[in-house]
Scaffold this motif. Sequence first.
Motif, PDB file in Angstrom:
ATOM      1  N   GLU A  34      56.643  26.343  27.552  1.00 39.29           N
ATOM      2  CA  GLU A  34      56.320  27.746  27.886  1.00 39.29           C
ATOM      3  C   GLU A  34      57.607  28.788  27.710  1.00 39.29           C
ATOM      4  N   TRP A  49      59.438  32.012  27.929  1.00 35.07           N
ATOM      5  CA  TRP A  49      59.830  33.386  28.773  1.00 35.07           C
ATOM      6  C   TRP A  49      60.734  34.195  28.027  1.00 35.07           C
ATOM      7  N   CYS A 105      54.661  43.652  33.327  1.00 35.75           N
ATOM      8  CA  CYS A 105      54.327  42.172  33.618  1.00 35.75           C
ATOM      9  C   CYS A 105      53.162  42.278  34.177  1.00 35.75           C
ATOM     10  N   PRO A 160      55.755  38.594  28.812  1.00 33.85           N
ATOM     11  CA  PRO A 160      55.592  37.155  29.699  1.00 33.85           C
ATOM     12  C   PRO A 160      56.497  37.153  30.756  1.00 33.85           C
ATOM     13  N   PRO A 161      56.441  36.189  31.377  1.00 37.24           N
ATOM     14  CA  PRO A 161      57.535  36.191  32.779  1.00 37.24           C
ATOM     15  C   PRO A 161      59.114  36.483  32.118  1.00 37.24           C
ATOM     16  N   THR A 162      59.677  37.303  32.783  1.00 33.20           N
ATOM     17  CA  THR A 162      60.898  37.694  32.018  1.00 33.20           C
ATOM     18  C   THR A 162      62.169  37.569  33.168  1.00 33.20           C
ATOM     19  N   ILE A 168      57.591  37.675  37.275  1.00 29.00           N
ATOM     20  CA  ILE A 168      56.480  36.730  36.975  1.00 29.00           C
ATOM     21  C   ILE A 168      55.275  36.981  37.801  1.00 29.00           C
ATOM     22  N   ASN A 202      50.935  32.577  38.038  1.00 25.14           N
ATOM     23  CA  ASN A 202      51.912  31.620  37.390  1.00 25.14           C
ATOM     24  C   ASN A 202      52.263  30.281  38.236  1.00 25.14           C
TER      25      ASN A 202
END
Lengths: 254, 94
Positions: free
Chosen positions: A3, A5, A29, A35-37, A94, A98
């Motif tokens: 995945e 990030w 987000c 995306p998750p950062t 995030i 998730n």
Amino acid sequence: MKEQWRLLKTEDNSAYTNMAIDKAVMVSCSRGKVPPTVRFYTWKPPAISIGYFQSLNEEVDLDACKSLGVEFVRRITGGGAVFHDKELTYSIIISESNPKVPKNILESYRRICGAVIKGLKHLWIESKYSPINDIIVNNKKISGSAQTRKSKTVLQHGTVLMDVDIDKMFKLLKVPNEKIKDKLIADVKQRVTSIKHISDNNVSFNETSDAMKIGFEEEFNIELVNDNLTKEEISLTKKFERECFSTTEWNYRR
Amino acid sequence: MQSKSVYKVPNGKLLKIFLDYDSKNKLITNIHITGDFFAYPEESIDVMEKKLKDTLLTKKNLLEKINSVVKKYKIEFIGLDAEALVEGILRCME
């Protein structure tokens, strides 16, 4: 394939901008735009951040801030006052959905701190999680974190001390009892450490952020991809800075 | 009457309460709950402060009111709990 990030490196921003960026990314987000950062950043000039529930006048010597050129800002996260000077600050944003971040808040602190612990390992520093929100090396604090959850999105930000100046910190923060200030300073010097104190040399922001990048990648089994704020995030940052973090109403609300 | 308390929650964080109260009737007129604790959602503490106005300053009444807000807003504390909040408030009257 792992995945992916997003990784943001935004050095040398003001206190207002730094807190506005974290909030802007959180909003972005939560809207499913990014995306998750993970973000690594520094503060210029140095700044005090206080927890959401703290009283600014109670915790911070505002005259000392002015004379020493130190900014101050209220965070959207709880926790205590922090003097941000020679450190890497991280944030992770995030979605709560998730599965890589536990639903339980305390468990999620542990998990995210796990990334910092792995990062420190890449700087040859053995550390461990100390609940609720600290990371310690030989019983001395090297990192503290704070988390909030809004719009089904997790934001955790925290410090990784590259160096620390306790005497300067105590010029800026108020203590409950002036009579025992010297003892308090001595106590804190015993209880706080930094990468420089442990490794006995100066480690740069880039070296620290490289190590932290690997730490986050290992902990979450992801790949961090260098990126920039989106146009929407830049616009939100300016808005939050103007309408929230720079305002008297926000910073003096308690 | 205005008062302040500083209370280190056992195994928790530092709670500082700023209290205005009617000393004759022992009612809260205004309260600020501050400290380095965590509460989720954060805004619920603003609601808590409003709801505590006009509450009788007894352990039973305070605990009932605080627990009802905690339940209604599903507040999750870290480094603080309802009992510690009551203790911090009552210490303002010592």
